[in-house]
Design a protein around this motif. Structure first.
Motif: not given
Lengths: 500, 1226
Positions: A170, A383, B300, A362, B298, A359-360, B285-286
């Motif tokens: 995820y 990513r 999350p 997380n 992002w 996107p980078i 966004s989830p």
């Protein structure tokens, strides 16, 4: 030097929104009929994922494209002898389960159900067998947006190759879309695979077609094409494929998939190339050199010598003008941001792709990483693993990918600086330097990629129909020639369209 | 010369050698290529017609419909939009894969080609018609006999349709309507049709019929939960947002819960391309949503926690850009365009203070006209309190000061003081609520305050909204109280660390994004934008989520700026030619006061969902509770009787009889009004809302058109089936275990099968059709004329007929014209002209919005105020219903237009319009009361009438509209559109090429000089007030109910976590593994609602229907694999679908995309052994009381404008594998 012209396409993957409008508008016009239900001349794949048909990139299995043996090009599926041996059974061909079993629903039942105990429902029905099915099991885009997750993603041959770089988690999710049509290659292996010679590459624009009168349905083209973009019509028993909408391009219109692309990711233009260099370019030893080798085939349309030789070769002025305005030439050859799909197949494909930004990751939390170049993140923290992009677009050469992404990032940094300011000048000039670009080039890029006007995305000269016979006659009779063939009649003052 | 082809020679040419080149590798072949004409012939076509798709997608794209051999074959997008300018991306092409699939429907097996009737009903009808002799009596004979009625009601949804004739079905519809009007009243004839913007004339056909007969017209935008209630709360405006082209102007774009590539498909490129122009994009966004692909980072955030994230960003921006270092641009903006400097009274409570209402002019001076509606600031320069221009009081005081000029009465410039920090009289300890799962509570925080004397000499403690915001969000300025120590303090709201445990977004990312967002706005003067949508809006606490997010654009001065502000897109609510449309659709040209009913309340009662209510969500903080703990049905009844919300059916008694009898007793209108008010007060008239189980109050005839209410939008689908329709349902809840209201009269058992006749009009078969009694065959969007508009681009697009309606299909306009004709003819014998009492709520943008001062709740029933219509209770309107002449009125434009018309307080003079209409539409020559009026017979005439009457499409109307705003505002405004005064769009003109809308005061954006539309630029650039209490953009809402809920200021409220079952209910036995997850229904990729989902293209391009996305670890935990069958259920119902497993979604949530109808591929469930349900089988309606308040400035009712929303994301469900598949089709 033997100059030829080719209409080519760039798909800017960073702009692709994965909407599939291209697939639908194409299908409605070209493959919306019995025998072709499962056929999508244009399809869009979520990546990572197996694609359509499943694992089409698995050259071990399908044996598409060319391979180099002792410095010589061979069809991976084998030459005429192998073909003859397999002519009634080709073990490398994709079957319906690799594509999918198309289905619809029994809608009439909703109208006609008699009075009964339960709410009526339209059950799924195979459009191949006409039988009810409990549930569909696969489709042309079954894995859209990573549907199927880790049950499906590992079917992607690129993923299998790069296991350590791909996390199916995820937090580390990444995805991109890959729209695909026929590549209209300079060195098409489908053409070489056809025992009947039904496939050909048009001389005037390079579009690769299957002659529907000549095709005998041997289907070697189907897996001979490493992109799996030739399909078998089970109704006519002939092969059909993307025709680059020649009925439209001949009229100066973009292909349907391009005009209807709401992401405005598609660009069409003319490029000039030296046909005498094709074999050599396809035969370089190291697959990583194929990209540069392919580039070496193309000719600078501004070069006076090229222009002169092109005119000699019968390429008219408006095609040369178009080549000079060509968005493809700019993106693929000049700025080098558009790359060929799987150059290692050695077909010299002519649909080019700009790799996407992402996107980078997380896990990055320190302030420096979060604001690498002002507001725009650094390409090394994105990513989508560069190895993954390289596996698809540069025969595993990540330096090619990195350079393109740097250019894209540099464009964004510069354009932000220009419109807002506040960027660090030192960092910016370092970035431009690393990306090997200039302010002027970046602004040209921004114009074509961002403002992206219709007439700049599509620069297509009308077809050279003046080369055809009997244009005067056709003006009055085209499409109804069968009605009244002028056999033996001398009604027309001129023999040929080009003879006074 | 063309020679006849020699086939043999031709094929032999393949064998001839061509010229070999390329080192012998390539052959140049001379082969003939005649066959190429095959594909050329496929491309060739007869004609291309401009049309569009009338679907609620907010796209409104112009398409080329290709007709070949007389058949509609395919469609491609138009590319001829007017350019946006030389250095700007254009609108071409607009369209998506769904729209591109539409041509499939024309000749598809799902096409409704003929009228269909439920067999049992048709049989009864024919029998009774023969015996009764007239159709009205025949209908009465059927529906008044319980046995006969049950015969067809119980057959609903179980097949058995027969073909009917147009004549027969129109007779049935007319007879049932007339019978219902006579027996129960006209408001029992109800129509639901959503989103006029998607096809205005098709909407207008039915709405005009219902308006003329006095039927009830249901709202949709609030019902769909697409209405963001925060918009009226903050701006006094329904929804006004930038066109998508304006995304290209932004320099910092947060995409927050709106899946732009998937649901804004034709617009997405502006966002994508803006990045190449240097824009940073952030995705919240989830799941790893499609738009996150385009983001630079992002975030999350867990589903439903967006408010916490936004509050933490608010904290960062206030601290860094207002307190640590003041940003001049932000301060100036805040002073002039927001309520931050306005003064609030602090109310002492148990040793602390709570925030009370705004200080008013009437508190500090006497004699000020409408002083209760004028709010007050502290002028820094004079050191005094002043009443700035532009408040709600100024709007209605007949003066010309309704503007945002900071000019005091003496001509000096006002400099509103933001904070009393430097010169406070005391630091008041103010109590604020905060909410979080398990850890909510109260905090006490010091706030600088002043002490003043009011006009009666009482001492008041006051503060500014700004000081309160800082305290509330926890930004400390050295004051005492429960302030967090710093960003890392995770225990106190609303720090970045505090939100991390709620949202799971890393605090560093929150700080970074908030800082960049504000810094970008400071550098660009407001070019920071936030796109938001269903993901953030479809929640019970949507208003709080939105207000928290809107903090960010208001605090950074981004609203009212091109490239900045909010960008909310859910639902195609924007009817650009609004003024003309409102007249035609609601027949204001003939009669006033249509019965506008808010859909959420209507369906809440009609489907009996109020009887299956969850017990109140534990109030997570010990805060108010006077209203927050009321049963929603009780609150709704209160709301109706105080004139806040509409309530139709209105009375248990027939409104025609009530008025007739009151007339008989009284000499004049005034006395009639008082008589009826008295009857209501003494209880001799009953409110229908308090007696929903009384058969007199059932909706009897229901028109469902341009809609799939039963298969799509009906939240609590199974309750619809059970109680409205009377079909077989899968409701699993138990009303006896549920929370019951106190003031509502209930039948012992909730009634079932309430509706006598359910009519659907559609071109395809949906669940709504399957449950209907009559299905009328509709023309598709390629077979009729209409117009469409949207928020997302500035054009009005026409529909045109590529082919005429085939089989027995008709356009909606023609269908309702036919129904109206039959109705009128039948009325001549059965339903004479008479007078009707219409009770309408206190409406926004009318003088009624200042009916109830200070927002205090005063109930006349409790004797707290007198029952005064139009003040403390609804307005009473007397409307003439000329039933025998309904057709003549429907087909002509009535004389009322001559006296002018308008909307939202904008007035257009009528004489000239009326004359122009006569010229453009022609004069009606049909005998009757319509003779000599402008002719409105055809859809084309209706289109041209709407275009001619509206400012967005007619320059003269635009200028007239601006002129009408000048007196009240004291501003010169007409020049805004004067340059375009000659522009006059017609259907033909729009068919030739799209045209850009003209700036009109009905909307708040400017569109001149080819500028991109951005909302509230009119307010900001011309100092026109927002339609709010202060006239400014509101952070603070001081209505008593808002304060009772603790929602005076924006804050975070967690989603509801009720269910899946209630205590005491019989739960489903579950021997195998199961999983409880939050059930979310975001918009989908392979259809627009259920539309397009049946097409072969959309079916093939994913997995067919129905499916539910789950995290793969969650799937593994209950032993399912990708594509396995599952059952999803809770107390509301059961769904059967196939699982889509992925790692792209986090654990704990399921996506069942809205909307998948149950018509395709859905087997039976194992719990009730019925057909598995739709995505709405497990949802239900949760109305929120704060959306029901009214009679108070921007918190006043407007149709589709304010009112409870039908939110659906606060749903918990159980998922388990479905082992056996039973199609229930044997």
């Amino acid at each position: 030097m033997r100059i030829k012209a080719q209409v080519a396409m760039v798909m800017h993957l960073d702009k692709c929104i994965g909407c599939h409008t291209c697939s639908v508008t194409c299908k409605n016009v070209w493959t919306n009929r019995p025998g072709m239900e499962y056929v999508w001349f244009n399809n869009v794949e979520t990546r990572p994922g197996p694609g359509y048909p499943k694992e089409w990139e698995n050259t071990d299995r399908y044996k598409g494209g060319w391979t180099l043996r002792n410095g010589r090009l061979h069809l991976r599926a084998g030459g005429p002898v192998a073909k003859l041996a397999n002519i009634f059974y080709n073990p490398n061909m994709a079957d319906l389960s690799d594509f999918y079993e198309p289905w619809t629903y029994d809608f009439e039942h909703l109208h006609k159900a008699p009075s009964k105990e339960h709410l009526p429902v339209a059950r799924p029905k195979s459009t191949i067998t006409g039988k009810y099915m409990d549930k569909p099991e696969w489709g042309p885009n079954w894995d859209d947006d990573l549907a199927g997750g880790s049950e499906v993603v590992p079917m992607d041959p690129n993923v299998r190759k790069l296991q350590e770089h791909i996390a199916m988690e995820y937090e580390k999710t990444f995805m991109m879309y890959l729209p695909r049509i026929c590549e209209h290659c300079l060195n098409p292996s489908c053409v070489a695979s056809c025992p009947t010679g039904a496939l050909y590459k048009r001389d005037e624009d390079g579009i690769v077609l299957v002659d529907q009168e000549a095709c005998r349905g041997w289907r070697f083209c189907q897996n001979g094409c490493p992109y799996h973009k030739v399909y078998y019509n089970w109704n006519t028993h002939k092969a059909e494929k993307c025709n680059f909408c020649y009925p439209r391009t001949e009229a100066g219109l973009p292909t349907i998939c391009s005009e209807t692309c709401v992401g405005r990711i598609r660009y069409i233009g003319v490029v000039l190339y030296d046909a005498d260099r094709v074999k050599k370019a396809a035969s370089v030893e190291d697959p990583k050199d194929l990209y540069e080798a392919q580039l070496s085939v193309f000719l600078d349309p501004q070069d006076p010598e090229v222009i002169e030789r092109a005119l000699e070769a019968g390429i008219n002025r408006s095609w040369i003008d178009s080549a000079q305005q060509s968005p493809i030439y700019k993106m693929a050859m000049k700025w080098k941001i558009a790359l060929p799909l799987h150059p290692e197949y050695r077909t010299l494909p002519m649909v080019w792709y700009v790799p996407p930004l992402s996107p980078i990751m997380n896990h990055l939390t320190n302030e420096h990483d979060l604001s690498a170049d002002g507001y725009i993140p650094a390409v090394d923290q994105m990513r989508i693993p560069m190895e993954y992009l390289a596996s698809i677009l540069s025969a595993d050469d990540t330096s090619v990918i990195r350079r393109v992404l740097l250019k894209m990032a540099a464009m964004r940094v510069h354009m932000r600086d220009k419109s807002v300011g506040g960027m660090d000048e030192m960092k910016k000039s370092k970035l431009l330097q690393e990306a090997g670009t200039t302010v002027e080039e970046l602004e040209d890029m921004a114009r074509l990629l961002a403002v992206s006007k219709y007439n700049e995305r599509f620069v297509i000269p009308t077809g050279r129909r003046e080369m055809d016979e009997d244009l005067h006659y056709k003006r009055g009779a085209c499409s109804i020639e069968e009605l009244a063939p002028p056999e033996g009649m001398v009604t027309y003052p001129f023999e040929r369209g080009d003879t006074p | 010369m063309q020679k006849k082809k020699n086939k043999l020679l031709h094929s032999l040419k393949h064998l001839s050698w061509g010229n070999r080149i390329n080192d012998g590798w390539t052959e140049e072949s001379p082969r003939p290529r005649d066959w190429e004409k095959m594909y050329r012939a496929r491309w060739q076509h007869d004609k291309v017609v401009r049309s569009t798709h009338g679907v609620n997608c907010t796209g409104s794209c112009s398409w080329k419909i290709h007709v070949k051999d007389g058949i509609i074959t395919w469609e491609t997008q138009q590319t001829d939009y007017p350019s946006t300018g030389d250095n700007f991306p254009d609108y071409e092409p607009r369209g998506c894969p769904r729209g591109a699939s539409f041509s499939w429907y024309t000749y598809s097996p799902t096409r409704v080609k003929y009228p269909y009737v439920r067999g049992q009903l048709y049989e009864l009808w024919k029998e009774e018609l023969e015996s009764a002799g007239n159709p009205v009596q025949a209908w009465e004979n059927i529906v008044s006999d319980p046995g006969k009625r049950e015969k067809y009601v119980k057959a609903r949804g179980k097949g058995g349709f027969v073909r009917g004739s147009w004549k027969d079905v129109c007779d049935m519809i007319a007879a049932s309507s007339i019978y219902t009007i006579k027996k129960y009243g006209p408001d029992r004839v109800v129509g639901f049709s959503p989103i006029p913007a998607m096809s205005m004339v098709s909407y207008a056909g039915g709405a005009r019929f219902l308006s003329l007969i006095g039927g009830t017209i249901l709202s949709f935008y609030d019902w769909y939960a697409d209405l963001p209630p925060a918009s009226p709360q903050v701006w006094g405006d329904q929804t006004d947002v930038p066109e998508s082209g304006d995304w290209y102007n932004t320099k910092y774009f947060i995409i927050w819960g709106t899946n732009i590539p998937q649901t804004r498909t034709p617009d997405a490129h502006f966002m994508v391309e803006s990045r190449y122009n240097g824009t940073k994009v952030v995705g919240v966004s989830p799941d790893y949503a499609e738009y996150d692909k385009f983001a630079d980072i992002w975030l999350p955030a867990k589903a439903g926690t967006d408010g916490a994230l936004a509050m933490a960003m608010t904290h960062v921006i206030l601290k860094e850009f207002y307190v640590d270092q003041e940003t001049p641009y932000f301060m100036e903006y805040a002073k002039q365009y927001t309520d931050l400097p306005f003064l609030i009274i602090l109310d002492p409570k148990e040793g602390n203070y709570r925030t009370d209402r705004f200080l008013r002019a009437s508190d500090i001076v006497s004699g000020e006209e409408h002083g209760e509606w004028k709010t007050v600031v502290w002028d820094e320069t004079s050191g005094k309190m002043v009443i700035p221009n532009g408040t709600q009081g100024h709007r209605w005081d007949q003066g010309s000061k309704w503007n945002l000029d900071l000019t005091a009465a003496d001509g000096s410039t006002i400099n509103p003081k933001m904070s009393f920090l430097a010169d406070s009289d005391e630091v008041a300890m103010v109590e604020f609520p905060y909410f979080a799962e398990n850890t909510g509570g109260k905090v006490q925080r010091g706030v600088p305050a002043k002490r003043i004397k009011d006009v009666s000499g009482n001492e008041l403690v006051i503060s500014t909204v700004f000081d309160l915001m800082l305290a509330h969000t926890g930004v400390n300025r050295g004051l005492q109280g429960d302030y967090p120590t710093d960003y890392n303090d995770s225990n106190k709201p609303y720090t970045p660390a505090w939100q991390e445990s709620i949202t799971s977004v890393k605090k560093e990312h929150v700080i970074q994004v908030a800082r960049e967002f504000a810094d970008n706005a400071a550098r660009t003067k407001g070019k920071s934008m936030i796109a938001m949508g269903g993901g953030t809006n479809h929640w019970f606490h949507s208003d709080q989520i939105y207000r928290a997010i809107l903090n960010l654009v208001l605090l950074t001065g981004s609203q009212g700026v091109n490239g900045g502000g909010w960008a909310h897109y859910v639902g195609q609510e924007k009817v650009r030619p609004l003024e003309g449309f409102s007249q035609i659709a609601f027949a204001n040209d003939w009669v006033k006061s249509p019965r506008f009913m808010n859909g959420t309340s209507f369906f809440y009662f009609v489907t009996e969902q109020f009887r299956y209510e969850y017990d109140q969500d534990e109030v997570q903080a010990d805060w108010g509770g006077k209203y927050a703990n009321m049963h929603p049905a009780d609150f709704n009844a209160l709301s109706a009787r105080l004139g806040w919300l509409p309530s139709f059916p209105q009375l248990s008694q027939n409104s025609l009889d009530v008025l007739r009898e009151a007339r008989e007793r009284n000499p004049d209108d005034q006395a009639v009004v008082q008589d009826i008010a008295r009857q209501l007060a003494d209880g001799s008239l009953d409110w229908a809302v308090e007696n929903p189980n009384d058969p007199r109050n059932f909706p009897r005839v229901f028109f469902n058109w341009r809609s799939n209410l039963l298969g799509d939008s009906g939240k609590g689908h199974e309750y619809f089936v059970k109680h409205l329709i009377g079909g077989s349902d899968s409701v699993l809840s138990d009303f006896e275990q549920s929370w019951q209201p106190e003031t509502i009269n209930l039948a012992e058992k909730p009634p079932e099968g309430k509706v006598d006749l359910f009519v659907s009009i559609d071109f395809r078969m949906t669940s709504s059709g399957l449950f209907s009694d009559i299905i009328l065959p509709a023309a598709t969007w390629y077979e009729k004329h209409d117009i469409s508009s949207t928020d997302l681009h500035p054009f009005v697009h026409p529909f045109n007929a590529a082919i005429n309606p085939p089989w027995e299909t008709k356009s909606d306009w023609d269908t309702f014209r036919e129904i109206t004709k039959v109705f009128s003819d039948m009325a001549k014998e059965h339903l004479p002209a008479q007078e009707d009492l219409v009770m309408s709520p206190l409406a926004h943008d009318t003088i009624n919005e200042i009916a109830q001062p200070f927002g205090k709740v005063k109930d006349w029933r409790k004797g707290e105020v007198e029952p005064i219509p139009g003040k403390t209770m609804p307005n009473f309107n007397f409307v003439k219903r000329d039933y025998p002449n309904v057709y003549e009125m429907w087909t002509t434009i009535g004389p009322n237009i001559q006296s002018g018309y308008g909307t939202k307080g904008v007035k257009i003079p009528g004489e000239r319009v009326y004359n122009d209409l006569l010229n453009r539409l022609g004069t009606c020559k049909r005998e009757g009361i319509g003779k000599g009026q402008p002719d409105l017979y055809s859809d084309k005439q209706a289109i041209n009438a709407i275009l001619l009457m509206s400012g967005a499409t007619n320059g003269r109307r635009a200028v007239e509209g601006w002129k009408s705003m000048e007196a009240k505002t004291g501003k010169t405004l007409r020049h805004i559109s004067e340059g375009r005064e000659e522009e006059d769009y017609t259907l033909d003109a729009l068919t030739i090429q799209p045209r850009q809308a003209i700036s009109t005061p009905v909307w708040s954006g400017l569109e001149n000089d080819n500028r991109r539309y951005s909302p509230f630029t009119v307010n900001k650039e011309f100092n026109i007030p927002w339609h709010t209490l202060t006239g400014r953009q509101s952070f603070y809402l001081d209505h008593e109910v808002m304060l009772d809920y603790g929602e005076g200021l924006p804050l975070y409220r967690p989603p509801i976590n009720k269910g899946p079952f209630m205590k005491g209910e019989t739960e489903v036995e579950n021997k195998e593994k199961s999983l409880t997850v939050r059930f979310l229904s975001p918009h989908q990729k392979w259809g627009i609602h259920t539309m397009f989902t049946d097409t072969d293209n959309m079916v093939q391009l994913f997995r067919g229907w129905q499916f539910i996305w789950l995290n793969e670890k969650d799937g593994a935990s209950i032993g399912i694999k990708d594509n396995d069958w599952i059952e999803v259920y809770n107390r509301n119902g059961v769904v059967v679908a196939r699982a889509v497993l992925t790692y792209r979604l986090p654990q704990g949530i399921a996506f069942m995309h809205h909307a998948q109808d149950r018509t395709m591929g859905v087997p039976g469930n194992t719990i009730t052994k019925k057909r598995g349900g739709t995505h709405n089988s497990v949802t239900r309606i949760y109305p929120k009381a704060t959306h029901m308040i009214g009679g108070y400035s921007q918190l006043s009712y407007g149709f589709n404008y304010y009112g409870p929303t039908g939110s659906q994301r606060d749903t918990m469900t159980v998922i388990r594998p479905l082992k056996e598949v039973d199609w229930l089709e044997n």
